[in-house]
Design a protein around this motif. Sequence first.
Motif, PDB file in Angstrom:
ATOM      1  N   ARG A 204     -37.439  37.080 -91.860  1.00 12.50           N
ATOM      2  CA  ARG A 204     -36.747  37.762 -92.956  1.00 12.50           C
ATOM      3  C   ARG A 204     -37.444  37.499 -94.284  1.00 12.50           C
ATOM      4  N   THR A 207     -40.129  40.096 -94.524  1.00 16.96           N
ATOM      5  CA  THR A 207     -39.672  41.491 -94.664  1.00 16.96           C
ATOM      6  C   THR A 207     -38.168  41.517 -94.937  1.00 16.96           C
ATOM      7  N   ASP A 209     -36.275  43.409 -96.576  1.00 17.10           N
ATOM      8  CA  ASP A 209     -35.614  44.719 -96.555  1.00 17.10           C
ATOM      9  C   ASP A 209     -35.255  45.171 -95.144  1.00 17.10           C
ATOM     10  N   ASP A 210     -35.757  44.461 -94.125  1.00 17.49           N
ATOM     11  CA  ASP A 210     -35.460  44.844 -92.739  1.00 17.49           C
ATOM     12  C   ASP A 210     -34.106  44.333 -92.268  1.00 17.49           C
ATOM     13  N   GLU A 211     -33.453  43.514 -93.072  1.00 16.40           N
ATOM     14  CA  GLU A 211     -32.152  42.972 -92.676  1.00 16.40           C
ATOM     15  C   GLU A 211     -31.035  43.924 -93.095  1.00 16.40           C
ATOM     16  N   VAL A 238     -30.969  45.259 -83.569  1.00 21.12           N
ATOM     17  CA  VAL A 238     -31.571  45.077 -84.887  1.00 21.12           C
ATOM     18  C   VAL A 238     -32.999  44.566 -84.694  1.00 21.12           C
ATOM     19  N   PRO A 239     -34.018  45.300 -85.136  1.00 20.96           N
ATOM     20  CA  PRO A 239     -35.413  44.912 -84.872  1.00 20.96           C
ATOM     21  C   PRO A 239     -35.754  43.503 -85.351  1.00 20.96           C
ATOM     22  N   LEU A 240     -35.300  43.113 -86.529  1.00 15.91           N
ATOM     23  CA  LEU A 240     -35.615  41.791 -87.069  1.00 15.91           C
ATOM     24  C   LEU A 240     -35.038  40.699 -86.179  1.00 15.91           C
ATOM     25  N   GLU A 243     -36.973  40.586 -82.815  1.00 18.74           N
ATOM     26  CA  GLU A 243     -38.248  39.890 -82.928  1.00 18.74           C
ATOM     27  C   GLU A 243     -38.033  38.383 -82.952  1.00 18.74           C
TER      28      GLU A 243
END
Length: 339
Positions: A204, A207, A209-211, A238-240, A243
């Motif tokens: 996080r 990135t 903004d991915d949350e 959720v991609p984040l 991962e």
Amino acid sequence: MPLILGGDVGGTKAYLGLYRVDGEALEPVKVERYVSTDFAGVAELLAHFVEGCGQQPDRVVIGVPGPVKHTPVKPVNLPWTIDPEQIAKALGVPRLFLLNDLEATAYGTLALSDDDVIEINRGEPDPTGGMAIIAAGTGLGEAGLAWVDGRYVAVPSEGGHASFAPGTEREVELWGWLFSRHGHVSWERVVSGMGLVNIYEFLRHETPDDEPEWLRAQLCEPGAGARVISAAAQQHSVPLAGEALRMFVSLYGAEAGNLALKMLATGGLYIGGGIAPQILDELTEGSFMQAFTEKGRVSDVLQRIPVRVIKNDDTALLGAAYFGARMAQHVTHPNQGKL
């Protein structure tokens, strides 16, 4: 018939059971689960349980997180100090025995049935080979079993606090990020409940903004963390979070492979702890075993090691009671002769 009080006291939950030794079996009389921090200490917890049983145990064996070689013991992840002599006097028993929690789990694996485990690598089991147990939960526990004079003897360990060794460039970045915050980076920093949180926060940080906003809000709630991140990955895609969970599983496999090599666990490796049963799909999809076996020239050794996930929450509790019965030579295990 002797009564054995067994216990598995962890950083989050405590499992206590009173067992009657009946010939070659342990017959449960009463089993209870508690929130560890609801009690001021182990003495209060045990006294509460014994009072509820209405029967006095003949022997008490408790598994606790952390090393137990010198007393009093200060368990890892618990705000208590445990003095076995004082507690034994308070309970009115001759002696209270302490085991490392993973030492108790190791003994507990000897009492498991096929229904208590899920096999993720069949391997080629050696019936008298060493075994290893790794368990991610509040912390990271590790232990082994060695075949000595016709029976298995647990080998306690604090391997979860050994230094984390990254194996990829991405993991090197993770190590650097954690080192800048904590100094020494142990395997427990990446393979445990807080480990999943640490991995997620590292990703996080790169990135933010991915949350999703809803996930950010949930993670601010008391008690949120690994459970919320895991659910975000598994239920909400959720991609984040996905991962983070994939990296966690790979690191879990890598350290499990390290432990299996150190114990030469040709008899098998068991995955315990509270996290594994919640992420079975991720553990069985391949990345765990890939990381487990990626050990260069000895990869073929790892490929032959059976790997099983423990489903039975009471394994450490069973192990503590099993050890108590074995000390008195009351129980026989069907697979290994006299205890």
